[in-house]
Motif scaffolding. Structure first.
Motif, short mmCIF file in Angstrom:
data_model
loop_
_atom_site.label_atom_id
_atom_site.label_comp_id
_atom_site.label_asym_id
_atom_site.label_seq_id
_atom_site.Cartn_x
_atom_site.Cartn_y
_atom_site.Cartn_z
N GLY A 43 -42.11 64.89 -7.58
CA GLY A 43 -41.55 64.17 -8.72
C GLY A 43 -40.46 64.97 -9.41
N GLY A 44 -40.69 66.26 -9.59
CA GLY A 44 -39.67 67.11 -10.22
C GLY A 44 -38.42 67.22 -9.37
N LEU A 45 -38.60 67.36 -8.05
CA LEU A 45 -37.44 67.43 -7.17
C LEU A 45 -36.68 66.11 -7.15
CD1 LEU A 45 -38.90 69.46 -4.17
CD2 LEU A 45 -37.28 70.24 -5.90
N ASN A 46 -37.40 64.99 -7.23
CA ASN A 46 -36.72 63.69 -7.29
C ASN A 46 -35.96 63.52 -8.60
OD1 ASN A 46 -37.34 62.69 -4.76
ND2 ASN A 46 -39.24 61.75 -5.43
N ILE A 47 -36.49 64.06 -9.68
CA ILE A 47 -35.76 64.00 -10.95
C ILE A 47 -34.47 64.81 -10.85
CG2 ILE A 47 -35.80 64.77 -13.36
CD1 ILE A 47 -38.71 63.89 -13.45
N ALA A 48 -34.56 65.98 -10.23
CA ALA A 48 -33.36 66.80 -10.06
C ALA A 48 -32.34 66.09 -9.16
CB ALA A 48 -33.74 68.16 -9.46
N ALA A 49 -32.81 65.50 -8.07
CA ALA A 49 -31.90 64.78 -7.17
C ALA A 49 -31.30 63.57 -7.86
CB ALA A 49 -32.64 64.35 -5.91
N GLY A 50 -32.09 62.88 -8.65
CA GLY A 50 -31.57 61.73 -9.39
C GLY A 50 -30.52 62.13 -10.41
N SER A 51 -30.72 63.28 -11.03
CA SER A 51 -29.73 63.77 -11.99
C SER A 51 -28.41 64.11 -11.30
CB SER A 51 -30.26 65.01 -12.72
OG SER A 51 -31.45 64.72 -13.38
N VAL A 52 -28.50 64.74 -10.13
CA VAL A 52 -27.29 65.07 -9.38
C VAL A 52 -26.59 63.79 -8.92
CG1 VAL A 52 -26.45 66.13 -7.24
CG2 VAL A 52 -28.09 67.35 -8.68
N LEU A 53 -27.36 62.82 -8.46
CA LEU A 53 -26.76 61.55 -8.03
C LEU A 53 -26.11 60.82 -9.20
CD1 LEU A 53 -29.37 60.12 -5.52
CD2 LEU A 53 -26.99 60.66 -5.06
N LEU A 54 -26.75 60.84 -10.35
CA LEU A 54 -26.16 60.19 -11.52
C LEU A 54 -24.87 60.88 -11.92
CD1 LEU A 54 -26.45 58.02 -13.69
CD2 LEU A 54 -27.74 59.67 -15.04
N PHE A 55 -24.86 62.20 -11.91
CA PHE A 55 -23.64 62.94 -12.22
C PHE A 55 -22.54 62.58 -11.22
CE2 PHE A 55 -20.98 66.75 -11.67
CZ PHE A 55 -20.44 66.84 -12.95
N GLY A 56 -22.89 62.51 -9.94
CA GLY A 56 -21.91 62.15 -8.92
C GLY A 56 -21.40 60.73 -9.09
N ALA A 57 -22.28 59.80 -9.46
CA ALA A 57 -21.85 58.42 -9.66
C ALA A 57 -20.90 58.30 -10.83
CB ALA A 57 -23.07 57.53 -9.88
N VAL A 58 -21.21 59.02 -11.90
CA VAL A 58 -20.31 59.00 -13.06
C VAL A 58 -18.98 59.64 -12.71
CG1 VAL A 58 -19.99 59.92 -15.39
CG2 VAL A 58 -22.17 58.88 -14.76
N ALA A 59 -19.01 60.74 -11.97
CA ALA A 59 -17.77 61.42 -11.59
C ALA A 59 -16.92 60.54 -10.68
CB ALA A 59 -18.09 62.74 -10.90
N VAL A 60 -17.55 59.85 -9.74
CA VAL A 60 -16.80 58.99 -8.83
C VAL A 60 -16.21 57.80 -9.59
CG1 VAL A 60 -17.06 57.34 -6.91
CG2 VAL A 60 -17.98 59.64 -6.72
N SER A 61 -16.99 57.20 -10.48
CA SER A 61 -16.47 56.04 -11.19
C SER A 61 -15.42 56.42 -12.22
CB SER A 61 -17.61 55.27 -11.87
OG SER A 61 -18.22 56.07 -12.85
#
Length: 157
Positions: A43-61
């Motif tokens: 669960g903690g690793l998924n939270i970290a991965a989700g945070s990185v993905l969210l940062f990447g999505a915001v950066a791409v958009s």
């Protein structure tokens, strides 16, 4: 000379618990404790991965060119799925303490979904998915063991 008589102590009478209270609580088996730890770590690793993905999505958009901005909605959906999986992992880790057969089955189903995801990732060449695959296989194996079944099928009060 006479020897003193030795009397034995009275026999220990084990009585059933008072009516309405049931048997004393079981101690949590080691496999269930390990399941909880693995679920919390995943669960903690998924939270970290989700945070990185969210940062990447915001950066791409925000900073991507017009061709890359089409990927942003896909990244947002992927972020939501990863964070939903993190929520499921942590929730199941908490619910393992109370027991219940539904929780055990949910752990097995979530671990099976994780294992399928990790097998696909390994097939695509992502070698970092191997520890996740091992963790999900452990969750499945621990979920079907007899002591784990006994823990989850006990009557919880």
């Amino acid at each position: 000379m006479s020897t003193p008589s030795v009397t034995s102590p009275p026999p220990l009478i084990v009585s059933s618990p008072a009516p309405g209270y049931g048997p004393p609580p079981m101690t949590m088996p080691g496999r269930v404790k390990a399941m909880r730890v693995v679920l919390f770590v995943l669960g903690g690793l998924n939270i970290a991965a989700g945070s990185v993905l969210l940062f990447g999505a915001v950066a791409v958009s925000t900073f991507g060119d017009s061709g890359d901005r089409g990927l942003a909605p896909l990244l947002y959906v992927l972020t939501a799925v990863v964070l939903l999986m993190a929520t499921a992992d942590i929730t199941l880790g908490v619910r393992c303490a109370r027991g219940g057969n539904r929780t055990r089955i949910a752990v097995i189903v979530v671990a099976s979904l994780l294992a399928a995801n990790y097998v696909i990732s390994l097939y695509m060449g992502q070698a970092l998915s191997a520890p996740g695959l091992a963790a999900s296989i452990f969750l499945i194996a621990a979920g079907v063991s007899p002591d784990t079944k006994a823990w989850f099928n006990r009557s919880s009060r």
